[in-house]
Design an enzyme around this catalytic site. Structure first.
Site, PDB file in Angstrom:
ATOM      1  N   HIS B  36       0.826  -1.208   0.000  1.00  0.00           N
ATOM      2  CA  HIS B  36       0.000   0.000   0.000  1.00  0.00           C
ATOM      3  C   HIS B  36       0.862   1.261   0.000  1.00  0.00           C
ATOM      4  O   HIS B  36       0.583   2.211  -0.722  1.00  0.00           O
ATOM      5  CB  HIS B  36      -0.942   0.006   1.217  1.00  0.00           C
ATOM      6  N   LYS B  97      -9.701  -8.761   7.802  1.00  0.00           N
ATOM      7  CA  LYS B  97     -10.372  -9.201   9.032  1.00  0.00           C
ATOM      8  C   LYS B  97     -10.402  -8.064  10.041  1.00  0.00           C
ATOM      9  O   LYS B  97      -9.559  -7.169  10.005  1.00  0.00           O
ATOM     10  CB  LYS B  97      -9.683 -10.442   9.613  1.00  0.00           C
TER      11      LYS B  97
HETATM   12  S1  SF4 Z   1      -5.332 -16.963  13.405  1.00  0.00           S
HETATM   13 FE1  SF4 Z   1      -3.825 -15.984  14.730  1.00  0.00          FE
HETATM   14  S2  SF4 Z   1      -1.940 -15.978  13.581  1.00  0.00           S
HETATM   15 FE2  SF4 Z   1      -3.594 -16.348  12.135  1.00  0.00          FE
HETATM   16  S3  SF4 Z   1      -4.187 -14.333  11.350  1.00  0.00           S
HETATM   17 FE3  SF4 Z   1      -5.470 -14.740  13.117  1.00  0.00          FE
HETATM   18  S4  SF4 Z   1      -4.406 -13.795  14.847  1.00  0.00           S
HETATM   19 FE4  SF4 Z   1      -2.926 -14.005  13.170  1.00  0.00          FE
END
Ligand code: SF4
Lengths: 279, 172
Positions: B36, B97
């Site tokens: 980015h 996320k």
């Molecule tokens: S599961 Fe754990 S290691 Fe994997 S993206 Fe999510 S926070 Fe990060």
């Protein structure tokens, strides 16, 4: 005196980091399955299904569970009657180097806070050494992702804050973190010691077996109460809302100064990758 | 369940509501923090941005015989500010996320774009929906380089829609 060759340590670290990144522990999967039975939200439920399916695909296909294969953390407990024929730090880092290369794991370590050049072999590991009775070497090994680590905190409370103060801090931290640490999470809490020790024991608490409870009745009760209260926050898997925010709460503690109540909260995502090896 | 194929139109965007499950088929581009930073300094972007989809991911190294390594989403909030000029140029969907800033959400609605989430930590599952990957820019960034991915039924949920709904807040 028992002699241990450093190459045995390297081998154990290499095999362990590969194994934990491809395979979740059964005890963790059964906790997720149990949570799913109680989950009332459809989206939450479908995310829990994804997590279980992911663990199956990873194990069968030999694909890492998560793209963030983490920083390696090692708690090495060295028996008083053990002599390591060489440098234990080098032996561990060599295991990381080999494991992350042979296992096709992502190298996520950079050299400097601002230059941020990748070290290209995922070293250095974060190593905590301690001495214990006996002639064994115990290695507690974890691959810890950045997303959940970033949501962790250390705070120096006053003794008067007490249990309620600790609870409030934990609940606020988990709520503020929302979906970022990939809930359902495991919450590792360090109480006491001092500023830096509280953080180390918080991390260590995350390496306890999932089903166990603190030996101390007051602390064990706090673990149970926090488990219930965190799940009532409604954060839910990946923050989308639901009944499943945490899978377990672990608290380790130490004596502390009369003026302080240090509290460290280390958040572990559902991809809780760790193992214990005794050499 | 809603099926989407790239490139994304304004009509597609208007149809999405927070909480919808979406399956994406077509082309998506990977970019996270470092990519980015570089994109913001480019006169000519390395891929067609109009109607495009950006996935915040830094995969594990690819094994022989696989299209890509484990490929789950990274936290999106770190890209909040940097996403704005890209949306102004036509970026339509971001996949990552976790929640993002209110400022981001308003800019997103203004630019008629949406924010989707994929299941964090489901890197193996999500990689099985990626059929091919091709490096297109910033090879030196390694896992953070920009890849063009061809995906099939790539599963996401709508987190922020253009109608003002926020999956993370509406749950409470
Ligand atoms: S599961 Fe754990 S290691 Fe994997 S993206 Fe999510 S926070 Fe990060």
């Amino acid at each position: 005196m028992r002699f241990i060759d450093p190459s045995i340590i390297t081998e154990a670290i290499k095999d362990s980091v590969i194994k934990i990144n491809y395979e979740l522990d059964d005890s963790l999967i059964s906790l997720i399955q149990k949570a799913k039975k109680k989950e009332r939200s459809n989206i939450a439920s479908s995310i829990l299904d994804d997590i279980i399916e992911n663990s199956e695909i990873a194990k069968e296909g030999n694909v890492p569970l998560c793209q963030d294969t983490g920083v390696v953390v090692v708690f090495a407990e060295v028996g008083f009657d053990v002599h390591i024929d060489g440098n234990i730090y080098d032996a561990i880092n060599e295991g990381v180097r080999q494991g992350y290369s042979e296992g096709y794991l992502r190298k996520s370590m950079v050299n400097h806070p601002f230059e941020r050049v990748n070290t290209k072999d995922n070293t250095p590991a974060m190593i905590h050494l301690s001495y214990v009775k006996g002639d064994k070497l115990t290695l507690k090994i974890a691959s810890k992702g950045g997303g959940s680590e970033n949501m962790s905190t250390v705070k120096m409370l006053t003794p008067a804050a007490g249990i309620d103060g600790v609870k409030k801090l934990v609940l606020d931290t988990v709520f503020q973190a929302g979906g970022k640490p990939c809930p359902p999470i495991i919450v590792g809490i360090g109480l006491g010691g001092n500023f830096e020790k509280s953080a180390i024991i918080a991390k260590e608490s995350l390496l306890r077996p999932l089903g166990d409870k603190s030996d101390d009745p007051i602390i064990a009760r706090l673990e149970d109460e926090l488990y219930d209260e965190i799940n009532k926050l409604g954060v839910g898997p990946m923050g989308v809302g639901g009944d499943t925010t945490c899978l377990a709460v672990k608290i380790n503690y130490l004596p502390m100064h009369i003026a302080s109540l240090p509290v460290a909260i280390n958040i572990q995502c559902h991809s809780a990758r760790h193992i214990e090896v005794i050499l | 369940m809603i099926r989407l194929s790239s490139p994304i139109s304004n009509h597609d965007i208007n149809n999405l509501k927070s909480g919808d499950k979406v399956l994406i088929t077509g082309t998506i581009y990977t970019a996270r923090d470092q990519a980015h930073i570089r994109l913001l300094n480019e006169k000519n972007l390395p891929f067609p941005i109009e109607g495009s989809i950006i996935y915040y991911v830094g995969p594990t190294p690819k094994k022989e015989g696989f299209a890509i390594g484990a490929s789950g989403p990274t936290s999106s909030y770190r890209m909040d500010e940097m996403a704005v000029p890209l949306m102004e140029k036509g970026l339509k969907i971001m996949i990552g996320k976790g929640d993002r800033s209110e400022e981001f959400r308003h800019e997103m609605m203004k630019n008629n774009a949406v924010y989707l989430i994929a299941t964090g930590g489901a890197g193996a599952l999500l990689s099985s929906r990626i059929k091919s990957s091709k490096l297109i820019a910033y090879e030196d960034l390694g896992a953070e380089a920009i890849y063009q991915l061809e995906v099939e039924d790539f599963p996401c949920f709508v987190a922020y829609d253009v109608h003002g709904h926020n999956l993370f807040k509406d749950r409470l």
